[in-house]
Every structure is written in structure tokens, then in C-alpha cells.
Write a protein that holds these residues in place. Structure first.
Motif, PDB file in Angstrom:
ATOM      1  N   PRO A  97      12.746  -8.604   4.432  1.00  0.00           N
ATOM      2  CA  PRO A  97      11.368  -7.540   3.814  1.00  0.00           C
ATOM      3  C   PRO A  97      12.131  -6.252   3.312  1.00  0.00           C
ATOM      4  CG  PRO A  97      10.363  -9.028   5.657  1.00  0.00           C
ATOM      5  CD  PRO A  97      12.021  -8.823   5.924  1.00  0.00           C
ATOM      6  N   LEU A  98      11.319  -5.558   2.485  1.00  0.00           N
ATOM      7  CA  LEU A  98      12.143  -4.715   2.110  1.00  0.00           C
ATOM      8  C   LEU A  98      10.906  -3.211   1.343  1.00  0.00           C
ATOM      9  CD1 LEU A  98      15.003  -5.310   0.029  1.00  0.00           C
ATOM     10  CD2 LEU A  98      15.099  -4.130   1.592  1.00  0.00           C
ATOM     11  N   PHE A  99       9.515  -4.000   0.668  1.00  0.00           N
ATOM     12  CA  PHE A  99       8.351  -3.364   0.981  1.00  0.00           C
ATOM     13  C   PHE A  99       7.717  -4.060   0.060  1.00  0.00           C
ATOM     14  CE2 PHE A  99      11.296  -2.595  -3.089  1.00  0.00           C
ATOM     15  CZ  PHE A  99      10.927  -3.035  -4.017  1.00  0.00           C
ATOM     16  N   ILE A 100       6.053  -3.398  -0.283  1.00  0.00           N
ATOM     17  CA  ILE A 100       5.352  -4.599  -0.465  1.00  0.00           C
ATOM     18  C   ILE A 100       4.451  -3.602  -1.768  1.00  0.00           C
ATOM     19  CG2 ILE A 100       2.876  -5.429   0.062  1.00  0.00           C
ATOM     20  CD1 ILE A 100       3.968  -5.211   2.760  1.00  0.00           C
ATOM     21  N   ARG A 101       4.276  -4.738  -2.603  1.00  0.00           N
ATOM     22  CA  ARG A 101       3.937  -3.896  -3.992  1.00  0.00           C
ATOM     23  C   ARG A 101       2.360  -4.742  -4.512  1.00  0.00           C
ATOM     24  NH1 ARG A 101       7.323  -2.182  -8.528  1.00  0.00           N
ATOM     25  NH2 ARG A 101       8.116  -1.032  -7.243  1.00  0.00           N
ATOM     26  N   GLY A 102       0.876  -4.244  -4.124  1.00  0.00           N
ATOM     27  CA  GLY A 102       0.338  -5.531  -3.953  1.00  0.00           C
ATOM     28  C   GLY A 102       0.818  -6.400  -3.806  1.00  0.00           C
ATOM     29  N   LYS A 103      -0.327  -7.877  -3.941  1.00  0.00           N
ATOM     30  CA  LYS A 103       0.000  -9.191  -3.155  1.00  0.00           C
ATOM     31  C   LYS A 103       1.694  -9.685  -3.003  1.00  0.00           C
ATOM     32  CE  LYS A 103      -4.226  -9.799  -3.307  1.00  0.00           C
ATOM     33  NZ  LYS A 103      -6.060 -11.162  -3.987  1.00  0.00           N
ATOM     34  N   THR A 104       2.539  -9.153  -3.268  1.00  0.00           N
ATOM     35  CA  THR A 104       3.529  -9.203  -3.783  1.00  0.00           C
ATOM     36  C   THR A 104       4.654  -8.741  -1.691  1.00  0.00           C
ATOM     37  OG1 THR A 104       3.890  -9.369  -5.251  1.00  0.00           O
ATOM     38  CG2 THR A 104       5.991  -9.155  -4.994  1.00  0.00           C
ATOM     39  N   LEU A 105       5.298  -9.628  -1.968  1.00  0.00           N
ATOM     40  CA  LEU A 105       6.531  -8.564  -0.679  1.00  0.00           C
ATOM     41  C   LEU A 105       7.989  -9.212  -1.207  1.00  0.00           C
ATOM     42  CD1 LEU A 105       7.478  -8.634   1.932  1.00  0.00           C
ATOM     43  CD2 LEU A 105       7.271 -10.512   3.110  1.00  0.00           C
ATOM     44  N   ARG A 128       3.465 -12.744  -1.956  1.00  0.00           N
ATOM     45  CA  ARG A 128       4.001 -13.777  -2.267  1.00  0.00           C
ATOM     46  C   ARG A 128       5.554 -12.864  -2.775  1.00  0.00           C
ATOM     47  NH1 ARG A 128       5.564 -13.265  -7.779  1.00  0.00           N
ATOM     48  NH2 ARG A 128       4.275 -11.541  -8.036  1.00  0.00           N
ATOM     49  N   PRO A 129       6.901 -13.773  -1.599  1.00  0.00           N
ATOM     50  CA  PRO A 129       8.026 -13.206  -1.899  1.00  0.00           C
ATOM     51  C   PRO A 129       8.681 -12.914  -3.356  1.00  0.00           C
ATOM     52  CG  PRO A 129       7.577 -15.423  -0.593  1.00  0.00           C
ATOM     53  CD  PRO A 129       6.535 -15.211  -1.405  1.00  0.00           C
ATOM     54  N   GLN A 500       4.081   3.862  -2.100  1.00  0.00           N
ATOM     55  CA  GLN A 500       2.836   4.632  -0.858  1.00  0.00           C
ATOM     56  C   GLN A 500       1.766   4.318  -1.200  1.00  0.00           C
ATOM     57  OE1 GLN A 500       4.463   8.472  -3.070  1.00  0.00           O
ATOM     58  NE2 GLN A 500       6.584   7.703  -3.406  1.00  0.00           N
ATOM     59  N   CYS A 501       1.390   2.922  -1.383  1.00  0.00           N
ATOM     60  CA  CYS A 501      -0.133   2.706  -1.229  1.00  0.00           C
ATOM     61  C   CYS A 501      -0.827   2.017  -0.716  1.00  0.00           C
ATOM     62  CB  CYS A 501      -1.263   3.313  -2.838  1.00  0.00           C
ATOM     63  SG  CYS A 501      -0.764   2.831  -4.081  1.00  0.00           S
ATOM     64  N   THR A 502      -1.860   1.560  -1.081  1.00  0.00           N
ATOM     65  CA  THR A 502      -2.387   0.370  -0.981  1.00  0.00           C
ATOM     66  C   THR A 502      -3.947  -0.434  -2.276  1.00  0.00           C
ATOM     67  OG1 THR A 502      -3.130   0.863   1.579  1.00  0.00           O
ATOM     68  CG2 THR A 502      -4.208  -1.361   0.553  1.00  0.00           C
ATOM     69  N   ASN A 503      -3.046  -1.249  -2.809  1.00  0.00           N
ATOM     70  CA  ASN A 503      -3.772  -1.500  -4.202  1.00  0.00           C
ATOM     71  C   ASN A 503      -3.821  -0.717  -5.050  1.00  0.00           C
ATOM     72  OD1 ASN A 503      -3.303  -4.086  -3.315  1.00  0.00           O
ATOM     73  ND2 ASN A 503      -5.126  -4.439  -1.837  1.00  0.00           N
TER      74      ASN A 503
END
Length: 570
Positions: A97-105, A128-129, A500-503
Motif C-alpha cells: 500500500p502506497l497512499f489513500i485518496r478518498g476511498k481508493t487505496l 478499492r485497490p 494530505q487530508c481526509t476526504n
């Protein structure tokens, strides 16, 4: 491909492997057999034997499958969200796993056709990968480095500091035996440690540990919103909950009644963080909630709370008066305690005697005499207040005005030369006046004692890195509360979401209604005015309600209209 494959079909990604290494059908099957014996993917087998070039293969696979290629040398091992997926699964599928953006991993993989890996990661992370191609030789090194860094962080910041936990409260019976048992369960200990550390790192305010019949989930409350961060196996739920109860000195044998405890974590020589622990028996086990109490939040300065200039002036003027009652109102989790302690830190000086009564004390401050209310032992808010008044106080803070007895003592203390700060649970400032009258406090006592009433909420701040302009139709802005003359120069923003944030949100800001008692307001109270009349008068006198203060934050680009709708919904 995954080493779990029983046979390699000579299609798709396998053709790329064969073409890159100049391999025949029999060659590839021979290497498959060796890979299965060594429990590694075939691609790794071929790279290790220098039969294919890892970089060249990644570039060709990128063109073939339309996926980006990423250089793993550019990542910071400590920032990876590997806590979302188990180390065993990362090694098994060679998926990092590298990073999360929204609900995508976003996941680094060298084999873009390993659908089993994608499904396993999706199931464990609840995200969602999205595959990002990387070079296989670099991927192996990156996985080991990332997992080693994660273990080092846990060891350095948790396992070592665990010996420094200040465990207090709860029953002693059974604790020693439980501690010995927990010491033998190193994986559970490390898992609990990691959860606590992750909560601190992410700025969570609460950790919810919830067992269900077929699900065991752990959620963090970040910026007021709950997010699932882990779904451990249901069969280890009892062990994890027992570990937390041991740390907070609760009776692990008692699972039928709620319990409360506390854990102190020494993060560094200059920083300690308390966790307030609460257990509650549910149908399928005990639910545990840990409230994170970071004393640094009460010392962040009044200018960072979110007051508008006029509101800050009124607040500072009220707390610097030698006597009177200041009430802060709002629902649980609206930041009332932080606001009160910000005021107390401003007032905390060598020449003042400050005492507080709370249930329980959430933030400890040197120089302030703090009392934990204990109703079972007879130490109520009212009794604590009476005791304070015999000890020559200058400033008193009462955690909450819950009944007439406490309200009466607080009002009388404010009338006899003491500054009293407290909280109420009402929706806005005018309703607080009506609430006091409903409790039975005489209107003339309210008028003579109350200096200021302040309602507040916490709104999520838009992430400065990714917020984007929001083009709302004029009718939407007008119905939201903006005026016609505001629209030509009005620029609003909405949440987008980035790494850098959450949603699309990062941190929170206060939304306030600050009200002093004018002459007309006092007359209305003495006449027995109801909350609707008080609200109408406050509006007529130009006192911004929570909605108006929230719209000012939208106008300033601090938060979004959707967020203000969420927290000021009628």
C-alpha cells in the motif's frame, strides 16, 4: 503472478514474461515449478535468476495494461498506510500500500493481473485497490524496508513506552494474572500499541472498538467523523479488549457492567497523552471507547479556536472580569472543554486561585486545582462547589450545570465576587437562558450573574492543498442564508480530497454564537420571555447565530457550505 496459482496459462502477463526473457513454454513451466517450491511469484523467480529485466518488464506492462509506473525510491517508508493490510498479506501477494485518496487505496505491484491479491486487499482494507506498477526487484526490498520501519516505530514509541504507562482505577483482582497472560501474547500487545499510535498520528479524538456477531471493527473519529481503520478477526476480539482493560486497570473478569479507566502514554520526554477508557457490555462482547486527551490542544492559543474578531473581544472581556458567570453550550464533542481550558490557561497566574470540578478531569494543567466528581462517593458538582467556596477561590470552573442545586451555587458564587465558568447542553445561547429558568433559577439572579453565554460547534476545515472553487447557483446561496448583495464578490470552496487530508478536510475550526446580556435582553428575562422571544431579540441586536457565523467561515474559504449544513441543520 501469485504463487498460489497451480498453473500458468500462456496468455496475457505470462506472454510478457516469456517475451522479455526469451523463454519457451517448457522454460516458463519449469520456472513455475521452482517458484512454487520457493513460495515466490514466477516473476520474482525470473528476476532473481536475471532472466528478465525488472525495469524493462514494468515499462512494457505499463503500455500493455495502461497502468502508471512508480519509482519506489521516492517514497517515505514511515508515511505508508500499511496498517490497513496485514504484513503476511503484503508479503504473500507482494503488494505494498502506497497512499489513500478518498476511498481508493493505491497499491504497488509488479504483476497487474494478480486479481486474488486485489480481492484480498479490498476485503481487508475495505477500500478499492488501484494498482500502480513497480519494478519487482525494488518491490521486494521496499516491502521488507516498510515492514521493518513499521516494527521499529512500534518498538521505539510503544513497546518501550508501555512500561511507562500510568495505570489507575478499576479493580485490582485478576490484574496480575491478566498482565502475565498479556505478556505472552506479543502479537496482540503490538496490535493494540499500533492502534493507539496510529490514532495519535492521525489526530483522532476517539477510538471505537466494536465486536459484532460476524464482524470486529476498529474505528477512529477524525475531525468529528468516524472511519473504519481495521477489521481484525472476530476470534481475537476478546484478547484485544482484555489487553486494553489490563492497561487501564479494569477488572477483566467483569463483563456484565460498564467500567471506566485511564491509560497514560509517554510519547516523548516532553509529551504525554492520556486515554480515557470506557467499556460497555453489548450483545456480542464489550464495546470499548478510548477518548484521546492531549493536553497540548488546550494550549494552542485563543486565536486558533476560530473566533471572529468581535466575538473574541467579547469573550476576552468577559473572562477578564473579576466576577460573573460564563456559560459555554453545545452538544457533546463540540469543543466546550477546549474553549474553557483555553480561557483558564489565559487566566492561570501565580496570583490567582483556580479550582475545577469535572466528571471526569480530561486535561490536566499545572497550577489549577482539579477535582474528579464521584457521585457514588458523594462528591457531586454541588458538594465540590461548596468546598471550593470555603477555600478562597478567584476562579471556579464547573464541568456542567446539570441541576438546580449546582446552578444555584454557581449563580451565587458569581454574585459574590467569583468568576465562574461552566457548560450547558442546549442548542444555542438564548436557549441557555430559558434552560436556567426551567431549572428554577430566579430571573433576577440570571440577570445579575450572567456575563456571557456562548454556543459553539466544530466544523471541519477544508484542506488548503486540494480545496477547489464551488460554483453554486444563486438560488442555492440565497436559500443557504447569503444576501443578494453578497453574491457578486462571493467565492466558495468545496472538498476534493488528496493524500494530505481526509476526504478533503483537515482539522477543525470553531463556529460560535457569543451573546452578552443587553438591557433589553435583561428586561425580557425578568418578564419571563421564552426561548423564541430571546432568539428573536438576539437576532434584532445583531448577534450572529451559529448559522450566520458558519456562513462567514464559508465566505472566508475556511470550510464548505456542505459542512455548515451538516453541523447547523435545523
Amino acid at each position: 503472478m501469485s504463487s498460489t496459482s497451480a498453473e500458468i496459462k500462456i496468455t496475457g502477463f505470462t506472454k510478457l514474461l516469456m517475451a522479455e526473457g526469451g523463454l519457451s513454454d517448457s522454460d516458463i513451466r519449469s520456472h513455475q515449478k521452482q517458484a512454487l517450491q520457493e513460495q515466490i511469484p514466477v516473476i520474482t523467480q525470473l528476476v532473481n535468476n536475471r532472466l528478465i529485466n525488472s525495469k524493462s518488464l514494468a515499462l512494457k506492462a505499463s503500455v500493455e495494461y495502461g497502468l502508471p509506473v512508480f519509482d519506489l525510491a521516492a517514497i517515505d517508508w514511515r508515511s505508508l498506510p500499511i496498517n490497513l493490510v496485514s504484513g503476511n498479506l503484503i508479503r504473500k501477494h507482494r503488494a505494498l500500500p502506497l497512499f489513500i485518496r478518498g476511498k481508493t487505496l493505491f497499491v504497488a505491484m509488479s504483476d497487474p493481473t494478480d486479481h486474488l491479491a486485489v480481492e484480498d486487499i479490498k476485503f481487508q482494507s475495505l477500500l478499492r485497490p488501484e494498482i500502480i506498477l513497480v519494478e519487482d526487484d525494488k518491490l521486494g526490498k521496499a516491502i521488507e524496508a516498510a515492514l521493518e520501519v513499521a516494527n521499529d516505530v512500534i518498538t521505539e514509541l510503544l513497546d518501550e513506552d508501555l512500561e511507562k504507562f500510568n495505570i489507575a482505577g478499576g479493580e485490582e483482582e485478576g490484574v496480575a494474572e491478566a498482565q502475565a497472560t498479556a505478556a505472552d501474547e506479543a502479537p496482540v500487545v503490538r496490535f493494540v500499541n499500533k492502534i493507539l499510535l496510529d490514532a495519535i498520528k492521525k489526530g483522532a479524538s476517539d477510538v471505537h472498538i466494536e465486536p459484532y456477531e460476524k464482524l470486529f471493527r476498529i474505528r477512529f473519529r477524525q475531525d468529528g467523523i468516524l472511519y473504519t481503520v481495521s477489521n481484525p478477526p472476530v476470534n481475537i476480539a476478546t484478547r484485544i479488549i482484555s489487553r486494553i482493560k489490563v492497561m487501564s486497570r479494569l477488572d477483566i473478569a467483569e463483563r456484565r457492567v460498564p467500567q471506566d479507566g485511564r491509560v497514560k502514554m509517554i510519547v516523548s520526554k516532553t509529551r504525554a497523552i492520556d486515554f480515557r477508557v470506557s467499556t460497555c457490555p453489548t450483545l456480542f462482547g464489550e464495546k470499548v471507547v478510548l477518548r484521546i486527551l492531549d493536553p497540548t490542544v488546550a494550549r494552542m492559543g485563543i486565536e486558533k479556536l476560530g473566533f471572529e474578531p468581535a466575538q473574541m473581544e467579547l469573550f476576552l472581556k468577559a473572562i477578564n472580569k473579576p466576577y460573573g458567570l460564563i456559560l459555554v453550550t453545545g452538544p457533546t464533542g463540540s469543543g466546550k472543554t477546549v474553549t474553557l481550558y483555553t480561557a483558564l490557561n489565559i487566566l492561570n497566574s501565580i496570583d490567582r486561585n483556580i479550582s475545577t470540578a469535572e466528571d471526569p478531569v480530561e486535561i490536566t494543567v499545572e497550577g489549577i486545582n482539579q477535582v474528579n466528581v464521584n457521585n457514588k462517593a458523594g462528591l457531586t458538582f454541588a458538594n465540590a462547589l461548596r468546598s471550593f467556596l470555603r477555600q478562597d477561590p478567584d476562579i471556579i470552573m464547573v464541568g456542567e450545570v446539570r441541576d438546580l442545586e449546582t446552578a444555584d451555587i454557581a449563580v451565587k458564587a458569581a454574585q459574590t465576587g467569583h468568576l465562574v465558568l461552566s457548560t450547558l447542553h442546549t442548542n444555542d445561547a438564548p436557549q441557555s437562558l430559558n434552560r436556567l429558568m426551567q431549572m428554577g433559577v430566579a430571573p433576577f439572579n440570571i440577570v445579575s450573574a450572567v456575563n456571557l453565554i456562548m454556543a459553539q460547534r466544530l466544523a471541519r476545515r477544508l484542506c488548503e492543498n486540494c480545496k477547489e472553487p464551488a460554483n453554486y447557483p444563486p438560488n442555492v446561496l440565497l436559500s443557504a442564508g447569503f444576501r443578494e448583495e453578497d453574491l457578486p464578490d462571493l467565492v466558495t470552496y468545496r472538498a476534493k480530497g488528496c493524500e494530505q487530508c481526509t476526504n478533503g478536510y483537515r482539522g477543525r475550526v470553531g463556529i460560535y454564537q457569543v451573546m452578552t446580556l443587553s438591557e433589553k435582553m435583561s428586561e425580557l428575562i425578568l418578564a419571563g420571555g421564552n426561548s423564541l422571544q430571546l432568539t428573536q431579540l438576539a437576532k434584532a441586536e445583531g448577534i450572529n447565530d451559529l448559522r450566520a457565523s458558519g456562513l462567514n467561515k464559508v465566505r472566508d474559504g475556511v470550510t464548505s457550505l456542505e459542512e455548515i449544513d451538516r453541523i447547523t441543520k435545523e
